[in-house]
Design a protein around this motif. Structure first.
Motif, PDB file in Angstrom:
ATOM      1  N   ALA A   1      88.806 -26.743   7.723  1.00 45.72           N
ATOM      2  CA  ALA A   1      87.658 -26.199   7.870  1.00 45.72           C
ATOM      3  C   ALA A   1      87.586 -24.504   7.708  1.00 45.72           C
ATOM      4  CB  ALA A   1      86.828 -26.644   8.909  1.00 45.72           C
ATOM      5  N   TYR A   2      86.800 -23.940   7.139  1.00 50.91           N
ATOM      6  CA  TYR A   2      86.589 -22.358   7.034  1.00 50.91           C
ATOM      7  C   TYR A   2      85.170 -22.232   6.914  1.00 50.91           C
ATOM      8  CZ  TYR A   2      86.511 -22.984   1.880  1.00 50.91           C
ATOM      9  OH  TYR A   2      85.938 -23.328   0.713  1.00 50.91           O
ATOM     10  N   VAL A   3      84.897 -20.830   7.104  1.00 47.03           N
ATOM     11  CA  VAL A   3      83.452 -20.305   7.011  1.00 47.03           C
ATOM     12  C   VAL A   3      83.391 -19.420   5.997  1.00 47.03           C
ATOM     13  CG1 VAL A   3      81.577 -19.238   8.372  1.00 47.03           C
ATOM     14  CG2 VAL A   3      83.408 -20.674   9.379  1.00 47.03           C
ATOM     15  N   LYS A   4      82.253 -19.580   5.206  1.00 49.46           N
ATOM     16  CA  LYS A   4      82.018 -18.507   3.952  1.00 49.46           C
ATOM     17  C   LYS A   4      80.787 -17.749   4.467  1.00 49.46           C
ATOM     18  CE  LYS A   4      83.168 -20.809  -0.233  1.00 49.46           C
ATOM     19  NZ  LYS A   4      82.787 -21.121  -1.579  1.00 49.46           N
ATOM     20  N   ILE A   5      81.029 -16.340   4.287  1.00 53.25           N
ATOM     21  CA  ILE A   5      79.788 -15.301   4.862  1.00 53.25           C
ATOM     22  C   ILE A   5      79.411 -15.035   3.430  1.00 53.25           C
ATOM     23  CG2 ILE A   5      79.133 -13.235   5.972  1.00 53.25           C
ATOM     24  CD1 ILE A   5      82.440 -15.066   6.618  1.00 53.25           C
ATOM     25  N   GLN A   6      77.931 -14.846   3.051  1.00 55.77           N
ATOM     26  CA  GLN A   6      77.578 -14.498   1.836  1.00 55.77           C
ATOM     27  C   GLN A   6      76.385 -13.552   2.106  1.00 55.77           C
ATOM     28  OE1 GLN A   6      76.387 -17.756  -0.687  1.00 55.77           O
ATOM     29  NE2 GLN A   6      76.210 -16.287  -2.610  1.00 55.77           N
ATOM     30  N   LEU A   7      76.187 -12.592   1.581  1.00 58.88           N
ATOM     31  CA  LEU A   7      74.853 -11.597   1.439  1.00 58.88           C
ATOM     32  C   LEU A   7      74.152 -11.604   0.334  1.00 58.88           C
ATOM     33  CD1 LEU A   7      76.059  -8.446   3.311  1.00 58.88           C
ATOM     34  CD2 LEU A   7      74.459  -9.981   4.066  1.00 58.88           C
ATOM     35  N   MET A   8      72.996 -12.016   0.411  1.00 57.84           N
ATOM     36  CA  MET A   8      72.064 -12.048  -1.040  1.00 57.84           C
ATOM     37  C   MET A   8      71.034 -10.889  -0.891  1.00 57.84           C
ATOM     38  SD  MET A   8      71.414 -16.013  -1.227  1.00 57.84           S
ATOM     39  CE  MET A   8      70.748 -15.754  -2.855  1.00 57.84           C
ATOM     40  N   LEU A   9      70.592 -10.352  -1.898  1.00 59.38           N
ATOM     41  CA  LEU A   9      69.987  -8.964  -2.037  1.00 59.38           C
ATOM     42  C   LEU A   9      68.841  -9.513  -3.026  1.00 59.38           C
ATOM     43  CD1 LEU A   9      69.096  -6.158  -1.171  1.00 59.38           C
ATOM     44  CD2 LEU A   9      70.610  -5.575  -3.156  1.00 59.38           C
ATOM     45  N   ASN A  10      67.529  -9.455  -2.420  1.00 57.87           N
ATOM     46  CA  ASN A  10      66.413 -10.049  -3.593  1.00 57.87           C
ATOM     47  C   ASN A  10      66.569 -11.308  -4.323  1.00 57.87           C
ATOM     48  OD1 ASN A  10      65.083  -7.584  -2.863  1.00 57.87           O
ATOM     49  ND2 ASN A  10      66.216  -6.420  -4.457  1.00 57.87           N
ATOM     50  N   GLN A  11      67.198 -12.009  -3.288  1.00 55.09           N
ATOM     51  CA  GLN A  11      67.430 -13.618  -3.869  1.00 55.09           C
ATOM     52  C   GLN A  11      68.571 -13.691  -4.733  1.00 55.09           C
ATOM     53  OE1 GLN A  11      63.760 -15.558  -4.876  1.00 55.09           O
ATOM     54  NE2 GLN A  11      62.823 -14.904  -3.009  1.00 55.09           N
ATOM     55  N   ARG A  12      69.363 -12.849  -4.830  1.00 57.91           N
ATOM     56  CA  ARG A  12      70.641 -12.643  -5.704  1.00 57.91           C
ATOM     57  C   ARG A  12      71.781 -12.544  -5.038  1.00 57.91           C
ATOM     58  NH1 ARG A  12      68.705  -8.768 -10.866  1.00 57.91           N
ATOM     59  NH2 ARG A  12      66.877 -10.254 -11.643  1.00 57.91           N
ATOM     60  N   LYS A  13      73.024 -13.257  -5.463  1.00 60.53           N
ATOM     61  CA  LYS A  13      74.139 -13.192  -4.745  1.00 60.53           C
ATOM     62  C   LYS A  13      74.770 -11.632  -4.861  1.00 60.53           C
ATOM     63  CE  LYS A  13      75.485 -17.797  -5.635  1.00 60.53           C
ATOM     64  NZ  LYS A  13      76.302 -18.901  -6.180  1.00 60.53           N
ATOM     65  N   TRP A  14      75.283 -11.294  -3.664  1.00 62.38           N
ATOM     66  CA  TRP A  14      75.645  -9.782  -3.583  1.00 62.38           C
ATOM     67  C   TRP A  14      76.953  -9.678  -3.028  1.00 62.38           C
ATOM     68  CZ3 TRP A  14      73.547  -5.724   0.440  1.00 62.38           C
ATOM     69  CH2 TRP A  14      73.786  -4.349  -0.085  1.00 62.38           C
ATOM     70  N   LYS A  15      77.225  -9.927  -1.852  1.00 61.13           N
ATOM     71  CA  LYS A  15      78.542  -9.851  -1.268  1.00 61.13           C
ATOM     72  C   LYS A  15      78.922 -11.066  -0.495  1.00 61.13           C
ATOM     73  CE  LYS A  15      78.038  -4.851  -0.591  1.00 61.13           C
ATOM     74  NZ  LYS A  15      77.921  -3.938   0.419  1.00 61.13           N
ATOM     75  N   LYS A  16      80.261 -11.409  -0.448  1.00 62.96           N
ATOM     76  CA  LYS A  16      80.950 -12.586   0.021  1.00 62.96           C
ATOM     77  C   LYS A  16      82.108 -12.322   0.353  1.00 62.96           C
ATOM     78  CE  LYS A  16      82.694 -14.878  -4.058  1.00 62.96           C
ATOM     79  NZ  LYS A  16      82.505 -15.901  -5.144  1.00 62.96           N
ATOM     80  N   SER A  17      82.546 -13.145   1.602  1.00 65.45           N
ATOM     81  CA  SER A  17      83.855 -13.189   2.193  1.00 65.45           C
ATOM     82  C   SER A  17      84.002 -14.468   2.832  1.00 65.45           C
ATOM     83  CB  SER A  17      84.294 -12.299   3.161  1.00 65.45           C
ATOM     84  OG  SER A  17      85.441 -12.084   3.580  1.00 65.45           O
ATOM     85  N   LYS A  18      85.299 -14.787   3.424  1.00 69.09           N
ATOM     86  CA  LYS A  18      85.582 -16.104   4.168  1.00 69.09           C
ATOM     87  C   LYS A  18      86.714 -15.993   4.939  1.00 69.09           C
ATOM     88  CE  LYS A  18      88.738 -18.241   0.871  1.00 69.09           C
ATOM     89  NZ  LYS A  18      88.851 -19.384  -0.001  1.00 69.09           N
ATOM     90  N   THR A  19      86.640 -16.874   5.874  1.00 68.47           N
ATOM     91  CA  THR A  19      87.553 -16.745   7.027  1.00 68.47           C
ATOM     92  C   THR A  19      89.035 -17.649   6.499  1.00 68.47           C
ATOM     93  OG1 THR A  19      87.117 -18.761   8.141  1.00 68.47           O
ATOM     94  CG2 THR A  19      85.931 -16.775   8.832  1.00 68.47           C
ATOM     95  N   SER A  20      89.892 -17.749   7.317  1.00 64.59           N
ATOM     96  CA  SER A  20      90.999 -18.374   7.058  1.00 64.59           C
ATOM     97  C   SER A  20      90.712 -19.863   7.572  1.00 64.59           C
ATOM     98  CB  SER A  20      92.532 -18.026   7.867  1.00 64.59           C
ATOM     99  OG  SER A  20      91.868 -18.249   9.282  1.00 64.59           O
ATOM    100  N   SER A  21      91.509 -20.887   6.898  1.00 66.37           N
ATOM    101  CA  SER A  21      91.179 -22.493   7.131  1.00 66.37           C
ATOM    102  C   SER A  21      91.808 -22.637   8.289  1.00 66.37           C
ATOM    103  CB  SER A  21      91.420 -23.226   5.906  1.00 66.37           C
ATOM    104  OG  SER A  21      92.809 -22.882   5.529  1.00 66.37           O
TER     105      SER A  21
END
Length: 402
Positions: free
Chosen positions: A282-302
């Motif tokens: 299991a791991y976690v994805k962090i995603q930022l969306m700006l004006n309903q569009r994909k903007w930035k993302k990152s994820k943790t270690s599994s």
């Protein structure tokens, strides 16, 4: 001459003397003069006159005491006769068995909640409206009253319909009250053919930031028994919480911190719990969306081989204040399932378009700038979050036949 004067002065100074003449001007000396004559006239051998005063005084005290006793006895009998029989109290102090007073004679404060079991969980004000054109039922959650909790609570509500699995509306948290004003509306797609077997379910919870949330009551309303031809708004009694909780996909704990001067948004993913034991890595994805569009993302270690993975990893994103109201933050737990494919387990949506606890967490972060705010969140269905974000689901890739 001096003897005559002394005798005259003696008569003038001794008005109680028996030789003094009785005239109209000697009014004050009349009663003492009569008292001095009583012993000599009635009983010359009685002795000193103070014995007569004592006898009269004792007789008077005895007479007054007898009168008071008679009056008290009369009043007590009169009051006892007028007391109605239904107001007589039963004294249990002389009982020698194991029966206690509070079991036979409950207190007045316990009579009202003990007489009706439905009253102790509170009540809920709902409005229902069905649109036959769009085949949607609109549920208006107005307010709740007289919720049962120790002291005050932080209530919020879950609203769902039995025919739509995975679809649930969550209200925001109301702090320190037992009569919250929700004033929120949600819609559920229910075709007319499914209305007779559909059930509206409303669950009220007491929010706890770092522990399990406590149930406050539950309402299950069969929609087949409600006339949906008109807009209905009425109070409903809450019942006890159900023994079976809704299907859970797990929980995720993370903290948010925003610094307006630098525009840095810090997300610290702490840990998860309650994940499916069949999941791995299991791991976690962090995603930022700006004006309903994909903007930035990152994820943790599994993390492998655990249903309660501990991450404690921080991620910093630069988000100017001018773009803060147009940003959506999505945290998704991913894991490898039985088909050896990595799939999203559940998601949490934060931002201005969020609702319920995530919206409250986002508002707390903005209200307490430069301070990290940590909180547990229930994972929601990925399809439900994607529907709010207006994202199209990915089509599965077709595998070539062997």
């Amino acid at each position: 001459m001096q003897a005559d004067r002394s005798m005259k002065m003696g008569h003038a100074l001794n008005p109680f003397s028996t030789s003094a003449p009785l005239d109209a001007t000697a009014g004050p000396s009349l009663i003492p003069d009569l008292i001095t004559r009583i012993p000599s006239a009635c009983a010359p051998g009685l002795g000193p006159r103070w014995t007569l005063f004592i006898a009269i005084l004792a007789a008077g005290v005895l007479l007054v005491s007898c009168l008071l006793c008679v009056i008290c006895c009369y009043c007590h009998r009169h009051r006892h006769r007028k007391q109605p029989k239904d107001k007589e109290t039963v004294g249990l102090g002389s009982a020698r068995n194991s029966t206690t007073t509070h079991l036979v004679q409950p207190d007045v404060d316990c009579l009202e909640p003990c007489s009706g079991g439905d009253q102790q969980w509170g009540r809920l004000l709902l409005s229902l409206e069905y649109d036959f054109g769009s085949q949607e039922i609109r549920v208006g959650l107005r307010q709740a009253g007289n919720l049962k909790a120790e002291g005050t609570a932080d209530p919020y509500a879950w609203v769902s319909v039995s025919t739509q699995s995975g679809r649930r509306h969550e209200t925001k948290v109301h702090r320190g009250t037992l009569s919250p004003m929700f004033e929120e509306t949600c819609c559920f797609l229910v075709p007319p053919a499914e209305l007779p077997k559909a059930t509206l379910k409303v669950q009220l919870w007491d929010f706890k930031r770092f522990s399990e949330h406590e149930p406050l009551g539950e309402l299950q309303l069969p929609l087949g028994t409600v006339d949906l031809q008109h807009v209905l708004e009425s109070w409903y009694q809450l019942g006890p919480p159900g023994t079976t909780e809704p299907e859970q996909m797990g929980e995720l704990c993370f903290s948010l911190r925003y610094v307006p001067s630098s525009g840095s948004l810090t997300v610290v993913v702490l840990e998860a719990r309650g994940l499916n034991p069949g999941l791995a890595e299991a791991y976690v994805k962090i995603q930022l969306m700006l004006n309903q569009r994909k903007w930035k993302k990152s994820k943790t270690s599994s993390k492998k081989g655990t249903t309660t993975p501990y991450f404690n990893e921080a991620f910093v994103f630069l988000v100017p204040v001018s773009q803060l109201q147009s940003v959506d933050l999505v945290l998704a737990v991913w894991a490898r399932g039985l088909q050896l494919r990595t799939e999203p387990v559940g998601k949490v949506l934060l931002g201005s378009r969020a609702s319920g606890q995530p919206l409250q967490h986002w508002a707390d972060m903005l209200a307490h700038a430069r301070r990290p705010i940590a909180q547990w969140h229930h994972l929601r269905s990925p399809r439900e979050v994607d529907r709010v974000l207006a994202l199209q689901p990915r089509l599965p890739l077709l595998r070539p036949r062997s």
